[in-house]
Design an enzyme around this catalytic site. Sequence first.
Site, PDB file in Angstrom:
ATOM      1  N   SER A   1      38.833  14.592 -20.638  1.00 38.35           N
ATOM      2  CA  SER A   1      39.240  15.946 -21.054  1.00 38.35           C
ATOM      3  C   SER A   1      40.517  15.884 -21.887  1.00 38.35           C
ATOM      4  O   SER A   1      40.687  16.635 -22.857  1.00 38.35           O
ATOM      5  CB  SER A   1      39.486  16.822 -19.829  1.00 38.35           C
ATOM      6  OG  SER A   1      38.404  16.717 -18.935  1.00 38.35           O
TER       7      SER A   1
ATOM      8  N   ASP B   1      39.741  10.499  -9.144  1.00 39.72           N
ATOM      9  CA  ASP B   1      39.880   9.059  -9.405  1.00 39.72           C
ATOM     10  C   ASP B   1      41.327   8.550  -9.382  1.00 39.72           C
ATOM     11  O   ASP B   1      41.549   7.355  -9.225  1.00 39.72           O
ATOM     12  CB  ASP B   1      39.245   8.704 -10.759  1.00 39.72           C
ATOM     13  CG  ASP B   1      37.770   9.050 -10.812  1.00 39.72           C
ATOM     14  OD1 ASP B   1      37.155   9.199  -9.745  1.00 39.72           O
ATOM     15  OD2 ASP B   1      37.227   9.185 -11.927  1.00 39.72           O
TER      16      ASP B   1
HETATM   17  O1  F6P Z   1      35.548  11.227 -12.512  1.00 42.14           O
HETATM   18  C1  F6P Z   1      35.181  11.770 -11.292  1.00 42.14           C
HETATM   19  C2  F6P Z   1      33.894  11.168 -10.816  1.00 42.14           C
HETATM   20  O2  F6P Z   1      33.554  11.751  -9.578  1.00 42.14           O
HETATM   21  C3  F6P Z   1      33.878   9.636 -10.697  1.00 42.14           C
HETATM   22  O3  F6P Z   1      34.495   9.183  -9.522  1.00 42.14           O
HETATM   23  C4  F6P Z   1      32.411   9.345 -10.786  1.00 42.14           C
HETATM   24  O4  F6P Z   1      32.179   8.053 -11.292  1.00 42.14           O
HETATM   25  C5  F6P Z   1      31.909  10.380 -11.749  1.00 42.14           C
HETATM   26  O5  F6P Z   1      32.851  11.450 -11.718  1.00 42.14           O
HETATM   27  C6  F6P Z   1      30.549  10.931 -11.418  1.00 42.14           C
HETATM   28  O6  F6P Z   1      30.179  11.778 -12.452  1.00 42.14           O
HETATM   29  P1  F6P Z   1      28.958  12.802 -12.366  1.00 42.14           P
HETATM   30  O7  F6P Z   1      29.383  13.953 -11.515  1.00 42.14           O
HETATM   31  O8  F6P Z   1      28.744  13.187 -13.785  1.00 42.14           O
HETATM   32  O9  F6P Z   1      27.820  12.067 -11.729  1.00 42.14           O
END
Ligand code: F6P
Length: 323
Positions: free
Chosen positions: A105, A128
């Site tokens: 973002s 994260d």
């Molecule tokens: O960046 C946050 C996060 O939850 C990461 O820990 C994970 O790899 C990713 O997003 C998962 O993304 P999505 O919700 O698009 O599956």
Amino acid sequence: MKKIGVLTSGGDAPGMNAAIRSVVRCAIHNGLEVKGIFRGYEGLINNEMKDMSARSVSNILSRGGTVLKTSRSEEFMTKEGRKKAFDTIKKNGLDGLIIIGGNGSFQGAHVLWQEFKVPNIGIPGTIDNDINGSDYTIGSHTAVNTALDAIDKIRDTVTSMERIYVVEVMGRKDPFIAITVGLAGGAEEVLFPPHEYNLDDMCDEIVEGRKKGKVSWIIVVSEGVAKATDIVAKIKEKTNFSVRPVVLGHTQRGGSPTAFDRVLASRLGCDAVEALIKGKSDAMVGIVSHELRITPYEEACKEDKEKTLLEEKMYKLTKILAT
Ligand code: F6P
């Protein structure tokens, strides 16, 4: 500066609502009008927004997710998409933006500043904890507690069944969740990036441990290095012990934010509004050693070597305490 917009972008994180509440109420306190933009950059492209009042953010402080919704906008990655977003910004008379999100973002916010000089300030919101310029990002504390709660529960069955469990946690390429829950949950092993590991050595250690009377193991694996199911297959093949995978997945993104995340979000929301009023842009607000720090987006999205050293230290401690 008379009117600003606020949006949440990327993966949602517990405490984003607390940040929205803080931005809206601090902006109003400073005499600004605020628009809430829906679905992150998608809402800017498609002109989806509404006027926010102090009452529009009532009773959201304790709620997970984001009332403004969020998305990972592919269209915003194109120049045409960003031009549409800029047109919406002009049409609605927005003098600045506050972007609550992670490094993807912020990269978008940086380009918006470079291409169209739209003043904007970021607030780090991601489970994260992979952003430079803030000791913690909003949501990371809650995510760790959620994962820890699960690991404590798994420990009960691990001990009773005398098994090995491989628990996969989120964090993308960052080891923060894995290494923190590993230490806090008394894990026997943690596999995390960029730390190198050897599965054959790990299996030998498990076999040796069994001989000495250590019957149950929890291995935390960060999604950034491997899949729990692959690690389980390897352990099974090498040891023939009973072993199970658990993938905690998106549960780590939900739930009511901890007090820590609510306080962090409340502080950063106001800091972001004040930074924007003072004419700052192309940067995010963060808290380092209890103090406000403003960090340019480009630096915020770089790798942090000192953090890697700390994680290695925590790993060593985890291994000493797991004996
Ligand atoms: O960046 C946050 C996060 O939850 C990461 O820990 C994970 O790899 C990713 O997003 C998962 O993304 P999505 O919700 O698009 O599956």
